[in-house]
Design a protein around this motif. Structure first.
Motif, PDB file in Angstrom:
ATOM      1  N   TRP A   1       0.853   4.060  -2.923  1.00 12.34           N
ATOM      2  CA  TRP A   1       0.549   5.467  -2.620  1.00 12.34           C
ATOM      3  C   TRP A   1       1.665   6.371  -3.142  1.00 12.34           C
ATOM      4  N   ARG A   2       2.907   5.967  -2.915  1.00  8.72           N
ATOM      5  CA  ARG A   2       4.037   6.783  -3.388  1.00  8.72           C
ATOM      6  C   ARG A   2       4.043   6.864  -4.918  1.00  8.72           C
TER       7      ARG A   2
ATOM      8  N   LEU B   1       1.530   9.497  -5.831  1.00  6.63           N
ATOM      9  CA  LEU B   1       2.070  10.847  -5.607  1.00  6.63           C
ATOM     10  C   LEU B   1       3.025  11.232  -6.730  1.00  6.63           C
TER      11      LEU B   1
ATOM     12  N   ASP C   1       2.571  16.065  -3.308  1.00  8.03           N
ATOM     13  CA  ASP C   1       2.767  15.388  -2.029  1.00  8.03           C
ATOM     14  C   ASP C   1       1.444  15.237  -1.292  1.00  8.03           C
ATOM     15  N   ARG C   2       0.347  15.590  -1.978  1.00  5.45           N
ATOM     16  CA  ARG C   2      -0.987  15.475  -1.377  1.00  5.45           C
ATOM     17  C   ARG C   2      -1.996  15.198  -2.481  1.00  5.45           C
TER      18      ARG C   2
ATOM     19  N   ALA D   1      -0.733   2.251   6.442  1.00  7.47           N
ATOM     20  CA  ALA D   1       0.152   2.872   5.439  1.00  7.47           C
ATOM     21  C   ALA D   1      -0.437   4.193   4.965  1.00  7.47           C
ATOM     22  N   TYR D   2      -1.723   4.185   4.665  1.00 12.53           N
ATOM     23  CA  TYR D   2      -2.372   5.416   4.195  1.00 12.53           C
ATOM     24  C   TYR D   2      -2.356   6.490   5.281  1.00 12.53           C
TER      25      TYR D   2
ATOM     26  N   LEU E   1       1.146   7.998   5.461  1.00  9.69           N
ATOM     27  CA  LEU E   1       1.556   8.789   4.299  1.00  9.69           C
ATOM     28  C   LEU E   1       0.632   9.969   4.016  1.00  9.69           C
ATOM     29  N   ALA E   2      -0.570   9.937   4.565  1.00  9.98           N
ATOM     30  CA  ALA E   2      -1.534  11.008   4.290  1.00  9.98           C
ATOM     31  C   ALA E   2      -2.227  11.433   5.585  1.00  9.98           C
TER      32      ALA E   2
ATOM     33  N   GLY F   1      -3.052  -3.362   7.606  1.00 12.90           N
ATOM     34  CA  GLY F   1      -1.812  -3.112   6.888  1.00 12.90           C
ATOM     35  C   GLY F   1      -1.907  -1.931   5.944  1.00 12.90           C
ATOM     36  N   TYR F   2      -2.935  -1.899   5.115  1.00 14.63           N
ATOM     37  CA  TYR F   2      -3.005  -0.784   4.155  1.00 14.63           C
ATOM     38  C   TYR F   2      -3.568   0.488   4.803  1.00 14.63           C
TER      39      TYR F   2
ATOM     40  N   TYR G   1     -11.208  14.067   4.149  1.00 15.23           N
ATOM     41  CA  TYR G   1     -10.207  15.134   4.293  1.00 15.23           C
ATOM     42  C   TYR G   1     -10.469  15.877   5.592  1.00 15.23           C
TER      43      TYR G   1
ATOM     44  N   ALA H   1       0.825  -1.209   0.000  1.00 15.66           N
ATOM     45  CA  ALA H   1       0.000   0.000   0.000  1.00 15.66           C
ATOM     46  C   ALA H   1       0.857   1.257   0.000  1.00 15.66           C
ATOM     47  N   ALA H   2       1.923   1.240   0.796  1.00 17.91           N
ATOM     48  CA  ALA H   2       2.796   2.413   0.839  1.00 17.91           C
ATOM     49  C   ALA H   2       3.454   2.637  -0.520  1.00 17.91           C
TER      50      ALA H   2
ATOM     51  N   TYR I   1      -3.402  14.054   6.376  1.00 13.80           N
ATOM     52  CA  TYR I   1      -4.514  14.970   6.122  1.00 13.80           C
ATOM     53  C   TYR I   1      -5.821  14.223   5.882  1.00 13.80           C
TER      54      TYR I   1
END
Lengths: 162, 80
Positions: A98-99, A102, A108-109, B27-28, B31-32, B23-24, B78, A94-95, B34
């Motif tokens: 996601w990267r 991006l 970055d968002r 991760a989200y 990384l996010a 797990g996912y 958000y 998942a990471a 927001y």
């Protein structure tokens, strides 16, 4: 950009039109009974297999392998170790995804439209058994799914899992 | 009084499924920051969705539902 002017699965000017109904996707119309027959090698002519057949069985096999991974580690070690294997594996996948998203959008968002695109894009390559029904507005993105990579009706537990 | 605990094999399966989804989601979240990320899995009744959507308008969803498959929902909100 009005949504109606976009094709299905098209992203433009921070507007995305979700795939919606995945019956359009390869393999989606292959019946469960046929998938099971093909998976059990109850057929003869390899040249008679269609692309839909192969997408459907490939998708189902990846689910079974993923599910069996957890069951096997659980049996050889412990359920806690198997759970941690799933956690670490999925967390890493998942990471990475996601990267990639991006990087794809050079941000970055992710905006809601970009996130919706990413969810469709990240599910599409897993085949017809991991459909993601994506809907979004400016503040909320919802991903409702029939299944996921470990969706599998396990005969031992009688549990349909996802 | 009936035993309310699931059979051991079902409890194990649920543990694995919970950790798969964690797990996912984690991760989200990392990384996010927001986003508020929520997931609910093994849904069998649309009334249990985190966000009400008309999932039954999709024919492919209905095919899976008829086959007895449950479904899940991942929601990103958000927060800033």
């Amino acid at each position: 950009m009005p949504l109606q002017k976009l094709g299905v699965g098209e992203y433009r000017d921070d507007v995305y039109r979700p795939i919606g109904d995945w019956m359009l996707m390869p393999g989606s119309r292959v019946a469960e009974e046929r998938i099971q027959k093909l998976n059990s090698l109850e057929f003869m002519g390899l040249s008679e297999l269609t692309v839909d057949d192969m997408w459907a069985v490939n998708s189902r096999n990846s689910q079974i392998i993923f599910w069996s991974l957890g069951q096997t580690v659980s049996r050889l070690s412990s359920p806690d170790v198997a759970a941690e294997v799933y956690y670490q594996l999925v967390n890493s996948l998942a990471a990475g995804g996601w990267r990639n998203a991006l990087r794809h959008f050079g941000t970055d968002r992710l905006s809601a439209a970009q996130l919706a695109w990413y969810q469709d894009a990240s599910h599409i390559f897993y085949g017809p058994h991991t459909q993601a029904y994506v809907e979004y507005d400016e503040r909320v993105v919802t991903v409702t799914r029939n299944g996921c990579q470990i969706s599998y009706h396990h005969p031992r537990s009688q549990l349909t899992v996802c | 009084m009936p035993n309310q605990l699931p059979p051991p094999e079902v409890a194990v399966d649920r543990l694995l499924i919970d950790k798969f989804h964690a797990g996912y989601v984690d991760a989200y979240r990392e990384l996010a920051p927001y986003l508020d990320v929520q997931v609910r899995h093994s849904i069998t009744d649309p009334k249990d969705l985190l966000v009400m959507v008309d999932i039954e308008k999709y024919s492919s969803f209905n095919d899976s539902k008829r086959a007895g498959l449950s479904f899940d929902q991942l929601v990103f909100r958000y927060i800033d």
